[in-house]
Design a protein around this motif. Sequence first.
Motif, PDB file in Angstrom:
ATOM      1  N   ASP A  98     -71.409  36.806 -53.175  1.00  0.00           N
ATOM      2  CA  ASP A  98     -71.272  38.239 -52.975  1.00  0.00           C
ATOM      3  C   ASP A  98     -69.839  38.646 -53.292  1.00  0.00           C
ATOM      4  N   PRO A  99     -69.624  39.509 -54.296  1.00  0.00           N
ATOM      5  CA  PRO A  99     -68.249  39.863 -54.700  1.00  0.00           C
ATOM      6  C   PRO A  99     -67.410  40.437 -53.569  1.00  0.00           C
ATOM      7  N   GLU A 100     -68.022  41.260 -52.720  1.00  0.00           N
ATOM      8  CA  GLU A 100     -67.254  41.877 -51.647  1.00  0.00           C
ATOM      9  C   GLU A 100     -66.819  40.840 -50.615  1.00  0.00           C
ATOM     10  N   THR A 101     -67.709  39.900 -50.320  1.00  0.00           N
ATOM     11  CA  THR A 101     -67.357  38.838 -49.377  1.00  0.00           C
ATOM     12  C   THR A 101     -66.246  37.968 -49.945  1.00  0.00           C
ATOM     13  N   LEU A 102     -66.356  37.664 -51.238  1.00  0.00           N
ATOM     14  CA  LEU A 102     -65.335  36.842 -51.884  1.00  0.00           C
ATOM     15  C   LEU A 102     -63.989  37.556 -51.858  1.00  0.00           C
ATOM     16  N   ARG A 103     -63.995  38.850 -52.180  1.00  0.00           N
ATOM     17  CA  ARG A 103     -62.750  39.618 -52.160  1.00  0.00           C
ATOM     18  C   ARG A 103     -62.163  39.682 -50.756  1.00  0.00           C
ATOM     19  N   ALA A 104     -63.000  39.826 -49.768  1.00  0.00           N
ATOM     20  CA  ALA A 104     -62.511  39.907 -48.389  1.00  0.00           C
ATOM     21  C   ALA A 104     -61.804  38.625 -47.977  1.00  0.00           C
ATOM     22  N   GLY A 105     -62.221  37.506 -48.560  1.00  0.00           N
ATOM     23  CA  GLY A 105     -61.596  36.229 -48.229  1.00  0.00           C
ATOM     24  C   GLY A 105     -60.142  36.147 -48.662  1.00  0.00           C
ATOM     25  N   PHE A 106     -59.738  36.995 -49.599  1.00  0.00           N
ATOM     26  CA  PHE A 106     -58.351  37.010 -50.059  1.00  0.00           C
ATOM     27  C   PHE A 106     -57.458  37.897 -49.178  1.00  0.00           C
ATOM     28  N   GLY A 107     -58.074  38.595 -48.234  1.00  0.00           N
ATOM     29  CA  GLY A 107     -57.306  39.304 -47.224  1.00  0.00           C
ATOM     30  C   GLY A 107     -56.564  40.527 -47.721  1.00  0.00           C
ATOM     31  N   GLN A 108     -55.628  40.987 -46.864  1.00  0.00           N
ATOM     32  CA  GLN A 108     -54.827  42.178 -47.142  1.00  0.00           C
ATOM     33  C   GLN A 108     -53.350  41.792 -47.277  1.00  0.00           C
ATOM     34  N   LEU A 109     -52.576  42.675 -47.900  1.00  0.00           N
ATOM     35  CA  LEU A 109     -51.149  42.442 -48.039  1.00  0.00           C
ATOM     36  C   LEU A 109     -50.474  42.500 -46.669  1.00  0.00           C
ATOM     37  N   ARG A 110     -49.689  41.494 -46.359  1.00  0.00           N
ATOM     38  CA  ARG A 110     -49.004  41.419 -45.079  1.00  0.00           C
ATOM     39  C   ARG A 110     -47.610  42.032 -45.174  1.00  0.00           C
TER      40      ARG A 110
END
Length: 444
Positions: free
Chosen positions: A29-41
């Motif tokens: 799932d592209p959205e799940t995969l993208r979520a695994g890369f997180g947000q900028l800290r």
Amino acid sequence: MRDLLARAAELAADHRAGLEDRPVARPVDPETLRAGFGQLRDAPTPPATVLEELAKAAEPGLVATAGPRFFGFVIGGALPAATAADVLAAGWDQNAFNAVLSPAAAAAEQAAGDWLKELLGLPATASAGFVTGGQAANTVGLAAARHHVLAEAGWDVERDGLAGAPRVRVVASEERHATVDRALRLLGFGTRAVVPVKAKADGAIDIDDLAAKVDGPTIVCLQAGNVNTGACDDIRAARAVAENAWIHVDGAFGLWAAANPKTASLLDGVELADSWACDGHKWLNVPYDSGFVFCARPDVHAETIAYRAAYLTGAGEVSGMGDLTLESSRRARGFAVWAALRELGRDGVAELVDRCCRLARRFAAALADGGAEIANDVVLNQVLVSFGDDTDTIIDRVQRDGTCWLGGTTWRGRRYLRISVSGWTTTEEDVDRSAAAILRLAAQ
């Protein structure tokens, strides 16, 4: 840095070691995969932590393109020495624009370029530019062609552009690769400049029709390896009917046939062309991105591409590198190419090409025995397979199954499975296992 790079190498080696057993590709799932890369800290993160987080986030979305059962897009998995050399190149962090910035990168490109020309049957005096791939190689080669044919007609295209320039005919097969059209768009010709030439039953260009299309300032685009069938155009015959034209050969994968004595006859007369495009990350099995553009007229090549600025020490010298390619900020691709050629040698390159061709024929025979239709004469490493109206369904099943991976194509109005055998790790067992999986899924 020492511990960090050692851990990176360990993670990469673990990935390679597991390619034999893991699914070639997995639904994700592209959205799940993208979520695994997180947000900028806001706060910095220790490099060792970043590395582990990257490996964890990427793992579900990695495709085993370096493995033995990936048969899509003409992709070869990088050789051991080439992979390790690319790791070194990243560590050395060289800008390979010219010999001033990296004498070592320049020397590696010169050595590897000479070896490539020898293996591919090209003139030793030709220039060799190390580019990103077939698209860049076709663009640079056709830019050199544009410069030359217009200069012959008394027009300076670099100074005056194309507005008001003499008309240039770009004669190319109706089955040319799409990167040729893209290059023509980028170079200002537009796709309407193409004068299409008929293709024969096997996909090779029709020489009689070509002869009727050559007139005035002309660029002829030929193929070494039809993208669907693997067929090669008759370069010697094309030169005979287009004596005064600039001939550019798009040989992204097929040019490697010249390196194998058993297939070299397919490229008879290859040395008679004016420019050639070829990939390294296909049949030579070096890491992405790696391609080559060669030109029989080094002065034309450099005059077309080189640029000068007061601050660019060493620019404008016809020594290869940045004067022959479109990028100023160039990674040192020559190290991995040199390493691959050093690892394989002449015999190893020939064996790699020959083995892939044998395995492609084995693939075709196994699928034909199972009831599939093979649409092409398997002259190189390409196989077109039809299951009639179920073809697209079977492509989808194969990609989801994970035993192997292949794509689809449309050739002459029909849909096919397109199989490209290009990897150095592929064995007869891999082909048999993959063919069995395809037939099993087709039987469902």
